[in-house]
Design a protein around this motif. Sequence first.
Motif, PDB file in Angstrom:
ATOM      1  N   ALA A 109       0.832  -1.203   0.000  1.00 55.45           N
ATOM      2  CA  ALA A 109       0.000   0.000   0.000  1.00 55.45           C
ATOM      3  C   ALA A 109       0.868   1.255   0.000  1.00 55.45           C
ATOM      4  O   ALA A 109       0.586   2.229  -0.698  1.00 55.45           O
ATOM      5  CB  ALA A 109      -0.941  -0.003   1.206  1.00 55.45           C
ATOM      6  N   ALA A 110       1.952   1.222   0.769  1.00 55.95           N
ATOM      7  CA  ALA A 110       2.850   2.377   0.830  1.00 55.95           C
ATOM      8  C   ALA A 110       3.564   2.595  -0.497  1.00 55.95           C
ATOM      9  O   ALA A 110       3.647   3.724  -0.987  1.00 55.95           O
ATOM     10  CB  ALA A 110       3.871   2.197   1.948  1.00 55.95           C
ATOM     11  N   SER A 111       4.064   1.517  -1.098  1.00 57.29           N
ATOM     12  CA  SER A 111       4.796   1.681  -2.358  1.00 57.29           C
ATOM     13  C   SER A 111       3.855   2.140  -3.469  1.00 57.29           C
ATOM     14  O   SER A 111       4.213   3.004  -4.276  1.00 57.29           O
ATOM     15  CB  SER A 111       5.554   0.404  -2.746  1.00 57.29           C
ATOM     16  N   ASP A 112       2.634   1.602  -3.506  1.00 53.52           N
ATOM     17  CA  ASP A 112       1.647   2.057  -4.496  1.00 53.52           C
ATOM     18  C   ASP A 112       1.270   3.513  -4.248  1.00 53.52           C
ATOM     19  O   ASP A 112       1.152   4.301  -5.186  1.00 53.52           O
ATOM     20  CB  ASP A 112       0.384   1.191  -4.451  1.00 53.52           C
ATOM     21  N   GLY A 113       1.075   3.859  -2.979  1.00 53.53           N
ATOM     22  CA  GLY A 113       0.710   5.236  -2.643  1.00 53.53           C
ATOM     23  C   GLY A 113       1.786   6.236  -3.022  1.00 53.53           C
ATOM     24  O   GLY A 113       1.489   7.308  -3.557  1.00 53.53           O
TER      25      GLY A 113
END
Length: 193
Positions: free
Chosen positions: A58-62
């Motif tokens: 989720a962090a890398s996509d965000g």
Amino acid sequence: MHSARFILPFSLLLLGAWSSDASKKDPVAEARFQNEKRIGDANITKKQERDAEFMVDAASDGLLEVELGKLAQQKGTAPAVKEFGQRMATQHSEVNTALRTLAEQKGIVLPAGLGGKQQKTYQELAGLPSTEFDRRYLETMVDDHANDVDAFDDMSEDAYDGDIRGFAAKYLPTLKEHLDMAKQAQDQVQVTK
């Protein structure tokens, strides 16, 4: 009570992340490694490992969606693309902040920057001529948000940690809205070309 036992390891991980050789590593891979090591050392269940994996993804996509949103504001030609990019940069920054706060509470390491896969996507889109950028950017956003919706939907029900379930449930409607917006912008761009 549970978060206290993760404060020291998390603090040590933060110190390690700031070392000079950490800058040579892929931030996403390093976050995954640190979480796997912590979970392995603490003899934590596979379900908690899945929670950490979800948060790293989720962090890398965000992070990618924020950077691509900024790029769309600069490089986009269609007003719908520029507006969508601005919204992605703003709203994903807010989600990323909430995610970081939750990760700190749970002792989960998140990537500090774009990983190799995300950098490649960014570079590919940045290198496109403006006429091709709008279409490819929106294709990427539809695909990314469809994946995000699936992941957040799954974790809103299946995350081991109740706070992570709550986080996924809270932001799932926002991601569904982003997916719909990306599809609408895609339709507008195809009509105008």
